[in-house]
Design an enzyme around this catalytic site. Structure first.
Site, PDB file in Angstrom:
ATOM      1  N   ASP A  23      14.882 -22.490  -2.037  1.00 22.90           N
ATOM      2  CA  ASP A  23      15.004 -22.713  -0.768  1.00 22.90           C
ATOM      3  C   ASP A  23      16.290 -23.453  -0.349  1.00 22.90           C
ATOM      4  O   ASP A  23      17.040 -23.772  -0.943  1.00 22.90           O
ATOM      5  CB  ASP A  23      13.798 -23.527   0.071  1.00 22.90           C
ATOM      6  N   GLU A  37       9.176 -25.752  11.101  1.00 23.19           N
ATOM      7  CA  GLU A  37       9.352 -26.487   9.798  1.00 23.19           C
ATOM      8  C   GLU A  37       8.880 -27.887  10.306  1.00 23.19           C
ATOM      9  O   GLU A  37       7.728 -28.206  10.798  1.00 23.19           O
ATOM     10  CB  GLU A  37      10.565 -26.655   9.193  1.00 23.19           C
TER      11      GLU A  37
END
Length: 652
Positions: free
Chosen positions: A333, A538
């Site tokens: 990521d 997020e």
């Protein structure tokens, strides 16, 4: 070298020798030196005319092996490096042999960039890659997680939290195919989708990226992968990546593993589970994805019982690669290896070592790429990382690129720009919106339902912060990483959809947050209130109270106290509604529907019936969380699978 090319080289050499001898007799030593240089150049050209890895007729394994034999360590590490578009250039691509570029959330070549602008940027970087010694094309990745959501005028589909409601794998496969076309319309070949997290706690800020709390629904939804990549063929090898032609893109199943199960729903947190529950809840969709030929898998920021997934060799190499036989590449990521340490980037050399040894193949750096390249080079040259690990990573990356046909078709053209925001895709998104809606309440008594609403009415009130706001309707990961307020891209707001749906003689009045005096001075037949959460993504979406922010509750209280009302919730998850549910006549969960707000009014006004069933448990209070179907303490406001239905009708 094949016989024909050997003959060509030998013939050239012989001819040059003869020419050299003749020239020597006339011009002396200078001439023979010149001829020797010419001999070397022409012989090299003849040799370069044929390289196995450039021959599309050769077996993929032959091409990969041939190319890897030619690659230096510098070229291999370059292939393992993914950088952000803002620091990329054709010069950087050439100098560092960069294997991939990405757009971070909201990272675009220019505001409201056209497909042609995107294509020109992608191709400019590619010319740098193709000008290297071996001409290995790079791959461009982007977060196309509910349509091509970074791009202006793209079709924005409902977020996954809504799609799970449909339990319709055929629908999501069509959405995958449409998304692939729109991504290709901008010259991009790779999407960081789908998210196959099983969100077990709605306090998590990424819960809307998850299809369901239920593993089986998430498994069904992996059918989006053949939509994005194409349907695997009968002769496909287990675990091999599959991308079928230039109208498809490489997909990325994420985030491996257990991202939806963290303690208290904390983003990038710790999933505390025994292995039996981890494998039974969070692993099955990855197994399905591998079987369907997913090209790449992204590791999760989260930890499992304290061990960062970016450093978990047992699960990345031992299980994913060795047990499931996944043969695509594993990608980190964004700055994922930096976060192996606390604080992030505290010991970058260690982070590189831990990530590479875990089995990560491509590293989303995205900015400090020279530090990564230098660090990994040092680790290999000093025997901390075996060359076999580097070769495994590069082989996987090249396998995906060869599978995609990148070596044959490295440059994009404008032939597919017509697909961006294509009407067929908008119609599909509108259909999806209809199927994602869940009717939670219909009438204060079962004998007096409010829905469907009549199209013929004297005066209709539309209220609420989310009624006339495309950005709010779409949520996070839309135009910007965190999402944005306002009508920031092409689409239909719910207010506009109401105006288009009702009888031309009906008066539609919009007042975002009307007070009591205003309500008393008007005589409304009914009100449509559209409220919910602001956009987020997020960690910014982590929320421990899950209440609708003001003025949403005040709008509900004021309007529903005076007018028959239907409340349409625009949220990425279940939220607290119990305090005012009794004052509401009808309640609809619309999740984050995207650009096609007409899908909401299609159902509100009865052209289609409500069919959606909750794919998430709707709690009474956050004190109950986490609470999922099957739990012993299960006492929800609306249980998993709940959803009232209506029949389509032409109301008057």
């Amino acid at each position: 070298m094949p016989q024909t090319h050997q003959t060509l080289s030998h013939s050239l050499l012989y001819s040059l020798e003869v020419l050299s001898y003749m020239r020597f007799n006339k011009m002396g030593k200078f001439s023979i030196l010149l001829m020797m240089v010419m001999m070397w150049c022409l012989a090299s050209m003849a040799e370069a005319e044929y390289m196995l890895y450039k021959d599309s007729k050769q077996a993929q394994s032959v091409r990969i092996n041939d190319l890897m034999k030619r690659m230096t360590l510098e070229e291999k590490i370059g292939q393992m490096t993914q950088i952000e578009r803002s620091v990329a250039s054709k010069e950087v691509m050439k100098k560092y042999f960069i294997g991939s570029v990405l757009s971070g959330g909201g990272s675009v070549p220019s505001k409201q960039a056209t497909p042609e602008t995107w294509i020109n940027m992608v191709n400019d970087f590619q010319t740098g890659s193709l000008s290297t010694r071996l001409g290995i094309p790079y791959i461009y990745g982007i977060d196309a997680v509910h349509g091509h959501n970074n791009v202006y005028n793209a079709t924005i589909f409902p977020h996954n939290v809504g799609l799970g409601v449909t339990r319709d794998p055929v629908l999501v496969k069509k959405i995958g195919a449409a998304t692939a076309l729109e991504v290709r319309a901008t010259g991009i070949q790779y999407a960081f989708a789908p998210c196959i997290a099983v969100c077990r706690d709605p306090r998590w800020g990424r819960c809307y990226e998850s299809y369901s709390e239920d593993t089986e629904i998430v498994r069904l939804m992996t059918e989006i992968i053949p939509g994005l990549q194409g349907e695997i063929t009968d002769d496909s090898k287990l675990g091999a990546p599959f991308v079928n032609g230039q109208q498809k893109i490489a997909a990325c199943a994420k985030h491996y593993l257990g991202d939806g199960g963290t303690h208290l729903g904390t983003n990038e947190g710790n999933t505390i589970l025994d292995s039996k529950k981890l494998f039974s809840i969070h692993m099955p969709a990855y197994n399905d994805s591998v079987i369907k030929g997913v090209a790449t898998i992204m590791t999760s920021y989260s930890s499992w019982n304290g061990l960062k997934m970016h450093a978990n060799r047992n699960l990345v190499t031992g299980y994913l690669k060795n047990k499931l036989k996944f043969k695509g590449f594993v990608i980190s990521d964004w700055q994922g290896i930096d976060r192996i340490t606390d604080p992030p980037h505290a010991n970058y050399t260690y982070s590189i070592l831990a990530g590479i040894n875990a089995g990560i193949d491509m590293f989303m750096i995205p900015y400090n790429y020279t530090e990564f390249i230098d660090g990994l080079t040092y680790l290999v040259e000093n025997k901390f990382v075996p060359m076999s690990r580097i070769d495994d990573a590069v082989e996987r990356i090249l396998r995906v690129k060869f599978t995609m046909g990148l070596f044959e078709n490295p440059l994009a053209d404008s032939s597919m720009t017509k697909y961006l925001g294509h009407q067929e895709h908008r119609d599909l998104a509108r259909e999806a919106v209809r199927k994602t809606l869940v009717l939670l309440k219909n009438g204060k008594s079962s004998t007096k339902p409010l829905l469907p609403l009549p199209k013929r009415a004297s005066k209709i009130l539309v209220a609420g912060s989310h009624a006339n706001n495309i950005g709010y309707q779409c949520g996070g990961w839309t135009i910007e990483w965190q999402g944005v307020s306002g009508n920031v891209t092409d689409g239909t707001t719910i207010l506009s959809a109401v105006e288009k749906t009702v009888d031309p003689n009906a008066q539609v009045i919009y007042n975002e947050n009307p007070n009591q005096d205003y309500l008393k001075s008007n005589s409304f037949d009914f009100a449509i209130i559209v409220v919910g959460e602001p956009p987020y993504a997020e960690t910014f979406g982590d929320n421990s109270n899950l209440t609708i922010p003001e003025p949403g509750p005040s709008t509900i209280k004021n309007v529903c106290g005076s007018v028959k009302c239907v409340v349409v919730l625009i949220t990425g998850r279940p939220v607290v509604v119990q305090p005012f549910v009794d004052t509401i006549d009808a309640l609809v969960a619309a999740w984050l529907p995207g650009t096609e707000g007409q899908g909401v009014t299609d159902v509100l006004f009865g052209d289609y019936g409500f069919t959606g069933k909750l794919a998430r448990t709707w709690f009474k209070s956050v004190d109950q969380l986490p609470m999922n179907v099957g739990d012993p303490h299960y006492d929800p406001l609306y249980p998993f699978g709940f959803g009232l239905t209506t029949e389509p009708t032409k109301t008057t």
